[in-house]
Scaffold this motif. Sequence first.
Motif, PDB file in Angstrom:
ATOM      1  N   UNK A   1       0.837  -1.186   0.000  1.00 27.48           N
ATOM      2  CA  UNK A   1       0.000   0.000   0.000  1.00 27.48           C
ATOM      3  C   UNK A   1       0.883   1.251   0.000  1.00 27.48           C
ATOM      4  N   UNK A   2       1.920   1.266   0.846  1.00 31.06           N
ATOM      5  CA  UNK A   2       2.829   2.407   0.882  1.00 31.06           C
ATOM      6  C   UNK A   2       3.623   2.477  -0.418  1.00 31.06           C
ATOM      7  N   UNK A   3       4.051   1.324  -0.898  1.00 36.82           N
ATOM      8  CA  UNK A   3       4.797   1.299  -2.167  1.00 36.82           C
ATOM      9  C   UNK A   3       3.917   1.778  -3.321  1.00 36.82           C
ATOM     10  N   UNK A   4       2.661   1.348  -3.277  1.00 37.87           N
ATOM     11  CA  UNK A   4       1.755   1.760  -4.352  1.00 37.87           C
ATOM     12  C   UNK A   4       1.557   3.281  -4.285  1.00 37.87           C
ATOM     13  N   UNK A   5       1.397   3.822  -3.116  1.00 35.26           N
ATOM     14  CA  UNK A   5       1.224   5.273  -2.965  1.00 35.26           C
ATOM     15  C   UNK A   5       2.491   5.988  -3.429  1.00 35.26           C
ATOM     16  N   UNK A   6       3.659   5.424  -3.083  1.00 37.21           N
ATOM     17  CA  UNK A   6       4.910   6.026  -3.552  1.00 37.21           C
ATOM     18  C   UNK A   6       4.997   5.965  -5.072  1.00 37.21           C
ATOM     19  N   UNK A   7       4.615   4.857  -5.650  1.00 37.67           N
ATOM     20  CA  UNK A   7       4.647   4.710  -7.117  1.00 37.67           C
ATOM     21  C   UNK A   7       3.694   5.703  -7.771  1.00 37.67           C
ATOM     22  N   UNK A   8       2.510   5.837  -7.143  1.00 39.12           N
ATOM     23  CA  UNK A   8       1.556   6.795  -7.699  1.00 39.12           C
ATOM     24  C   UNK A   8       2.093   8.217  -7.557  1.00 39.12           C
ATOM     25  N   UNK A   9       2.722   8.511  -6.447  1.00 35.49           N
ATOM     26  CA  UNK A   9       3.316   9.844  -6.240  1.00 35.49           C
ATOM     27  C   UNK A   9       4.412  10.114  -7.268  1.00 35.49           C
ATOM     28  N   UNK A  10       5.255   9.097  -7.513  1.00 37.39           N
ATOM     29  CA  UNK A  10       6.321   9.260  -8.515  1.00 37.39           C
ATOM     30  C   UNK A  10       5.734   9.429  -9.912  1.00 37.39           C
ATOM     31  N   UNK A  11       4.682   8.686 -10.197  1.00 38.89           N
ATOM     32  CA  UNK A  11       4.021   8.808 -11.511  1.00 38.89           C
ATOM     33  C   UNK A  11       3.432  10.204 -11.656  1.00 38.89           C
ATOM     34  N   UNK A  12       2.828  10.700 -10.576  1.00 39.41           N
ATOM     35  CA  UNK A  12       2.251  12.050 -10.626  1.00 39.41           C
ATOM     36  C   UNK A  12       3.354  13.082 -10.818  1.00 39.41           C
ATOM     37  N   UNK A  13       4.497  12.869 -10.135  1.00 34.41           N
ATOM     38  CA  UNK A  13       5.616  13.810 -10.315  1.00 34.41           C
ATOM     39  C   UNK A  13       6.148  13.767 -11.736  1.00 34.41           C
ATOM     40  N   UNK A  14       6.249  12.540 -12.312  1.00 30.36           N
ATOM     41  CA  UNK A  14       6.699  12.431 -13.725  1.00 30.36           C
ATOM     42  C   UNK A  14       5.721  13.138 -14.643  1.00 30.36           C
TER      43      UNK A  14
END
Length: 181
Positions: A1-14
């Motif tokens: 869940x935390x990894x998914x949120x981090x991945x989504x955050x990184x995707x949003x930053x990209x």
Amino acid sequence: SLRMAQAQGEAAQRDLWQARQHAEDEGRSLAEERGRLSADLARCRSELGDARSHSQQEQLQASQLQQQCERMAADVQAEGAVVESLRAELRGTAGRVTDHHSRYCELWVALEKERLEVARLRELADAAGHEKMLLQQQLQQWQQQRQQQQHQQHQQWAQPQPPPHFGHPLPPVALQVPAPD
């Protein structure tokens, strides 16, 4: 869940970085287009200035030629008066009178050509003025459109964008439970 949120955050930053890059590219493109248009406008203004200068020079020359023609016409008229007064005494001057008449006609033709040239130059000046007005209108329209685009972009950037999953349920996450030893 935390990894998914981090991945989504990184995707949003990209996505945000790519959007910024795209906006900067668009800004550069618009700046280059504006530069080209400014250069075209400066060239048109320069050409219009040259055309006006040339037209003024030709008008001055036409005016000088017209004055010369008027002086010459006055001279011809004066010579005609002399010829008329001497006609009784000088019956053999028919050739001379013909020459004076021929010169008068040539001067009249030259004067008419200059008048036509002045009319043509006035038409060119009017056309150049009209073209300048059209170019100024086009430039003004382009500037207004550019300002509207910049305003719209500014408004889009100023409004916070919800995350991609806002209002939608998050996708199901498969939890992995470690097997007991």
